[in-house]
Design an enzyme around this catalytic site. Structure first.
Site, PDB file in Angstrom:
ATOM      1  N   GLY A  94       0.740  -1.264   0.066  1.00  0.00           N
ATOM      2  CA  GLY A  94      -0.088   0.052   0.100  1.00  0.00           C
ATOM      3  C   GLY A  94       0.994   1.356   0.035  1.00  0.00           C
ATOM      4  O   GLY A  94       2.042   1.163  -0.449  1.00  0.00           O
ATOM      5  N   ALA A 119       2.281   2.917   2.605  1.00  0.00           N
ATOM      6  CA  ALA A 119       3.339   3.306   3.560  1.00  0.00           C
ATOM      7  C   ALA A 119       4.343   2.488   3.005  1.00  0.00           C
ATOM      8  O   ALA A 119       5.705   2.484   3.024  1.00  0.00           O
ATOM      9  CB  ALA A 119       2.682   2.359   4.737  1.00  0.00           C
ATOM     10  N   LYS A 153       0.441  -9.072  -0.491  1.00  0.00           N
ATOM     11  CA  LYS A 153      -0.664 -10.166  -0.667  1.00  0.00           C
ATOM     12  C   LYS A 153      -1.392 -10.118  -2.005  1.00  0.00           C
ATOM     13  O   LYS A 153      -1.593 -11.299  -2.570  1.00  0.00           O
ATOM     14  CB  LYS A 153      -1.487 -10.007   0.555  1.00  0.00           C
ATOM     15  CG  LYS A 153      -2.474 -11.132   0.697  1.00  0.00           C
ATOM     16  CD  LYS A 153      -2.893 -11.169   2.088  1.00  0.00           C
ATOM     17  CE  LYS A 153      -3.697  -9.974   2.637  1.00  0.00           C
ATOM     18  NZ  LYS A 153      -3.939 -10.252   4.256  1.00  0.00           N
ATOM     19  N   THR A 188      -4.982   2.314   0.694  1.00  0.00           N
ATOM     20  CA  THR A 188      -4.728   3.647   0.342  1.00  0.00           C
ATOM     21  C   THR A 188      -5.286   3.945  -0.881  1.00  0.00           C
ATOM     22  O   THR A 188      -5.617   5.098  -0.959  1.00  0.00           O
ATOM     23  CB  THR A 188      -2.991   3.591   0.079  1.00  0.00           C
ATOM     24  OG1 THR A 188      -2.402   3.205   1.322  1.00  0.00           O
ATOM     25  CG2 THR A 188      -2.632   4.850  -0.193  1.00  0.00           C
ATOM     26  N   GLY A 238     -11.061  11.368   0.801  1.00  0.00           N
ATOM     27  CA  GLY A 238     -11.167  12.717   1.295  1.00  0.00           C
ATOM     28  C   GLY A 238      -9.970  13.638   1.222  1.00  0.00           C
ATOM     29  O   GLY A 238      -9.906  14.732   0.557  1.00  0.00           O
ATOM     30  N   ASP A 278      -2.777  -9.039   9.714  1.00  0.00           N
ATOM     31  CA  ASP A 278      -1.674 -10.101   9.676  1.00  0.00           C
ATOM     32  C   ASP A 278      -0.551  -9.326  10.274  1.00  0.00           C
ATOM     33  O   ASP A 278       0.021 -10.117  11.016  1.00  0.00           O
ATOM     34  CB  ASP A 278      -1.330 -10.361   8.170  1.00  0.00           C
ATOM     35  CG  ASP A 278      -2.506 -11.016   7.200  1.00  0.00           C
ATOM     36  OD1 ASP A 278      -3.627 -11.272   7.977  1.00  0.00           O
ATOM     37  OD2 ASP A 278      -2.451 -11.038   6.051  1.00  0.00           O
ATOM     38  N   ARG A 293     -15.323  11.702  14.510  1.00  0.00           N
ATOM     39  CA  ARG A 293     -16.028  10.661  13.748  1.00  0.00           C
ATOM     40  C   ARG A 293     -16.670   9.621  14.958  1.00  0.00           C
ATOM     41  O   ARG A 293     -18.025   9.144  14.665  1.00  0.00           O
ATOM     42  CB  ARG A 293     -15.138   9.713  12.877  1.00  0.00           C
ATOM     43  CG  ARG A 293     -14.955  10.424  11.784  1.00  0.00           C
ATOM     44  CD  ARG A 293     -13.823   9.737  10.759  1.00  0.00           C
ATOM     45  NE  ARG A 293     -13.624  10.166   9.440  1.00  0.00           N
ATOM     46  CZ  ARG A 293     -12.743   9.900   8.620  1.00  0.00           C
ATOM     47  NH1 ARG A 293     -12.097   8.986   8.922  1.00  0.00           N
ATOM     48  NH2 ARG A 293     -12.899  10.449   7.523  1.00  0.00           N
ATOM     49  N   LEU A 295      -3.418   9.135   5.719  1.00  0.00           N
ATOM     50  CA  LEU A 295      -2.586   9.375   4.435  1.00  0.00           C
ATOM     51  C   LEU A 295      -1.426  10.214   4.842  1.00  0.00           C
ATOM     52  O   LEU A 295      -0.135  10.038   4.699  1.00  0.00           O
ATOM     53  CB  LEU A 295      -3.359  10.298   3.357  1.00  0.00           C
ATOM     54  CG  LEU A 295      -4.554   9.438   2.840  1.00  0.00           C
ATOM     55  CD1 LEU A 295      -5.182  10.219   1.396  1.00  0.00           C
ATOM     56  CD2 LEU A 295      -3.845   8.157   2.247  1.00  0.00           C
TER      57      LEU A 295
END
Ligand SMILES: Cc1cc2nc3c(=O)[nH]c(=O)nc-3n(C[C@H](O)[C@H](O)[C@H](O)COP(=O)(O)OP(=O)(O)OC[C@H]3O[C@@H](n4cnc5c(N)ncnc54)[C@H](O)[C@@H]3O)c2cc1C
Ligand code: SF4
Ligand code: SF4
Ligand code: FES
Lengths: 557, 211
Positions: free
Chosen positions: A97, A99, A119, A127, A132, A301, A363, A473
């Site tokens: 992803g 990172a 994977k 990601t 937003g 994982d 949130r 992000l």
């Protein structure tokens, strides 16, 4: 509160639509959110958290379903990896992803030879789904200090101050780094590429601070990162190669990992000087029975593997349920409607047409309020799916054209649901979205395990007990770079030591001593819906591949 | 119930189900051709689809496409471009040579034969061919705009007889446009405030829950 306990009582769709007048009064103000959160937020679910009995965070609470995995036995044994092909690299990055790609790029730019194993396919991740945007304090009325305080308060003061300061302080340089790699950001209306960046407001922030590319910020970020990582001469990418276990040396340091190749149907050992864990979140565990916004691979994982090796956890009991997952139709339930809709002024109303919470509260508060409305019978029912209404028609009336120009993803999702958001409200219900806590790290992404670094959603300590929109992000860029740089610079104490499953043997002894079962195995790799069975898949393997042709075969995919 | 065939296996699922979810019920392990599971942004679920009564095979993102009776679906594995079209970050910064870079890294782009294969293949309905032609004629910003919602599913790569790798060309144009021209004034000023030491963080300052 468990959604299975929420009565399927509510106000029928047609009645709720009739009650919608768009001119609803402001919602009641909340002075103290704690009672609401305690009663209605799923982190306080009646099913009960479980107290961890083994590992570096024994004594901490976390959701029972996650505890089962954290305290599970390994998928493999020495016998499974005896005679396996072994590949060597300097830095091993686990997870493709944002990172992972950023850590890989940073380590490679520092001169290290990097192997990135993931994977699914490179970039198939949470990601790429981010809509937003990313927080960064660039506004004239904004400051690093304001961003720092908003983040700490948003996280209920539970965040680690040094990590939060690092996150926020890295912000402007992180955005510059992204632009230098070719990521586009929206500019203020009428401004050219050297004008001011367009800023949106996020829940829980005092000033507009979200930078974005339309409402596909993650897509724009991920396609740039995927291309950059894929083209870098010092980065090798293995797709379809989930890590099933880490490798340890005699000092307990992390010196590599075991992957399972979904293509070759066999295990391969990777020896590395240092390892960056960037496997993302846990949404696909569907904790407390909630739907999720996450991609298929979000099964915790990395959390499980790092914990088994001795890493400590932070806030493992704290998850973010995004207030606005789509509630209907069932095939789409859980998919995200970004906070951008509320940032732009869309309101939430219950089945009586009343607003019930300040839509831009943090949130956790908005999600708890929605669960309260549904739990107390003021939700809206459509084909047995309960939710509240996101009043998109009122937004469109107030700001004509805004849906089409700015909320492209919302329109796209509504279209798939057969809803015209300009004329009909969208039913929403909280969806399991983000792992607030994770593996404890220092400011260089390092864990308690020598040689093991973490970056992105898998790590903990930054967001406290609630993450603000746009800070995930930002985290993966800043800490992806920090972890990548530190992993590239890491020098092990015993460079030519062993690489085996020593820590797994120790772990098993601990499980037995604590009276825990050995028949639960983890990591799960794929959620049940994927229908993946490791044993059956292994049976498809070929045994006639030489180590060399195997390495070549892995690289093509 | 809707009946269809996916990778040769029969599936019978309720109306409104997406192809990806139908594949799971047909016993196909979802380990390869799926990522975001329905948002339609990762491009992993690329598939060929034939509908009853239609002679031609179309392309689709299976997580976004609802099942239809009699549909025949086959998933496509990751399509790798023939040539890597390699470049590095240093190729992105100089706007004066951007066009030269495009021609050097994607030499096939000028050979587009306007067959529209890429346009037909694109599940996002992008004007791929137009984007390729804009890039090939030096309009980098124009090309970049065409590919703004590209999900890199690589279906246009599979479709292009000239091996142009249209989406990778489009992404190169996007990266050139951003890295070469985007210089936000507010970001630059904030970076200066930080490097000059004028703006710092007091990590001990915030003790109240409420601002
Ligand atoms: C729908 C959605 C919208 C969002 N919107 C925003 C937003 O607007 N702003 C914001 O800041 N944040 C947003 N977030 C959160 C943010 O996108 C994520 O927290 C962040 O992208 C995580 O990045 P990551 O690199 O840590 O993990 P991911 O991007 O999820 O990458 C993890 C990778 O690791 C792989 N992996 C998993 N297990 C293994 C294994 N065993 N072996 C090898 N590889 C493995 C996964 O397949 C995946 O490719 C959103 C999240 C979602 C789901
Ligand atoms: S341009 Fe190509 S890669 Fe992009 S969405 Fe269309 S077909 Fe897929
Ligand atoms: S498929 Fe290739 S050759 Fe045909 S129009 Fe598209 S870019 Fe040109
Ligand atoms: S699964 Fe991501 S586009 Fe279909």
């Amino acid at each position: 509160m468990n959604p299975t306990e929420i009565p399927a009582a509510g106000i029928p769709w047609s009645e709720a639509i009739a009650a919608l007048d768009g001119g609803s009064a402001p919602p009641p103000a909340i002075t103290d959110a704690q009672p609401l959160l305690r009663h209605w937020h799923p982190d306080h679910s009646a099913g009960g958290p479980r107290r961890l009995a083994v590992g570096a965070s024994a004594g901490q609470d976390c959701p029972a379903a996650l505890a089962d995995l954290l305290q599970a036995d390994a998928l493999i044994d020495d016998i499974d990896i005896a005679g396996c092909a072994t590949v060597s690299t300097e830095v091993l990055v686990i997870g493709g992803g944002g990172a992972g790609c950023i850590a890989a790029l940073t380590a490679a730019e520092a001169g290290a030879k990097v192997l990135l194993t993931t994977k699914l396919g490179l970039g198939d991740s949470n990601t790429v789904m981010a809509e937003g945007g990313i927080q960064c304090a660039v506004g004239a009325e904004d400051s690093l200090q304001t961003h720092f305080e908003d983040t700490l308060r948003g996280g209920q003061m539970a965040g680690d101050r040094a990590l939060v300061a690092a996150l926020v302080g890295d912000g402007p340089a992180s955005v510059r780094w992204l632009i230098e790699r070719g990521m586009t950001f929206d500019m203020e209306e009428g401004q050219g590429p050297s004008g001011r960046l367009r800023r949106k407001r996020a829940g829980g922030t005092r000033v507009p601070r979200i930078l974005s590319f339309r409402d596909v910020t993650g897509l724009e970020m991920m396609r740039v990162l995927r291309e950059a990582a894929g083209l870098h001469p010092r980065i090798t990418v293995w797709n379809r190669s989930p890590v099933v276990e880490l490798l340890s040396d005699e000092t307990g340091g992390c010196v590599g990992a075991v992957i399972y190749s979904l293509h070759l149907h066999r295990f391969v050992l990777i020896r590395a000087r240092s390892v960056v864990m960037a496997t993302g979140g846990a949404g696909r565990l569907h904790l407390n029975g909630f739907p999720t916004s996450n991609h298929l691979g979000a099964t915790a994982d990395g959390l499980v593997l790092a914990y088994r090796m001795g890493a400590r956890l932070r806030e493992p009991d704290s998850f973010q349920y995004h207030p606005t997952g789509i509630a209907w139709p069932p095939a789409l339930r859980g998919q995200l409607i970004s906070e951008a809709a509320r940032s732009l002024g869309a309101t939430l109303v219950n089945g009586h047409g009343h607003r019930f919470v300040d839509e831009l509260s943090p949130r956790d508060v908005v999600a708890a309020a929605i669960l309260r409305e549904c739990g107390e019978g003021r939700g809206v029912l459509r084909d047995g799916c309960v939710g509240v209404l996101l009043d998109t028609p009122a937004l469109e009336r107030a700001r004509p054209g805004i849906l089409k120009t700015t909320l492209v993803t919302l329109c796209h999702l509504a279209h798939k649901a057969g809803i015209d958001p300009a004329r009909e409200p969208v039913p929403v219900y909280p969806t399991l979205h983000y792992q607030n806590g994770g593996i404890a790290i220092g400011t260089d992404g390092g864990t308690e395990v020598p040689g093991l670094y973490c970056a992105g959603e898998v790590s903990g300590g930054i967001h406290g007990r609630n993450r603000l929109m746009g800070n995930a992000l930002l985290e993966l860029v800043g800490f992806g770079r920090r972890a990548g740089a530190a992993a590239a610079a890491f020098q092990p104490v015993r460079p030519s030591g062993r690489a085996n499953l020593g820590h797994v043997q120790e772990w098993r002894r601990a499980l037995v001593a604590a009276g825990l079962p050995l028949d639960v195995k983890a990591p799960v790799l794929f959620p049940p819906i994927a229908g993946f069975d490791l044993a059956a898949d292994r049976a498809l393997g070929r045994s006639d591949l030489s180590a060399r042709s195997l390495e070549a075969a892995l690289q093509v995919l | 119930m809707v009946n269809l065939t996916i990778d040769g296996r029969p599936a019978s699922v309720p109306e409104g189900t997406t192809i990806v979810l139908a594949a799971a019920t047909a016993g196909i392990a979802l380990t390869t051709n799926v990522g975001c599971m329905g948002q339609g942004v990762c491009g992993a679920c690329r598939a060929l689809v034939r509908r009853t009564g239609e002679p031609e095979v179309r392309t689709a993102l299976a997580c976004e496409t609802p099942v239809e009776d009699g549909m025949q679906v086959s998933f496509l594995d990751r399509v790798a471009p023939r040539r890597p079209h390699a470049y590095s970050e240093t190729d992105l910064v100089d706007g004066w040579t951007a066009y030269e870079r495009v021609l050097a890294v994607f030499p096939e782009a000028v050979r587009c034969r306007h067959c529209s294969g890429c346009d037909r293949a694109c599940p996002k309905g992008l004007e791929v061919q137009k984007g390729v032609n804009l890039a090939a004629s030096g309009d980098i910003a124009g090309a970049a705009a065409v590919f703004d919602l590209c999900v890199m599913c690589n279906l246009c790569v599979a479709a292009c007889p000239e091996h142009i790798a249209p989406n990778h060309l489009g992404l190169f144009a996007r990266r050139l446009a951003a890295a070469g021209t985007q210089r936000p004034a507010d970001l630059i000023r904030r970076l200066h405030e930080i490097t000059s030491g004028a703006m710092t963080i007091d990590a001990d300052a915030c003790t109240d829950k409420q601002p």
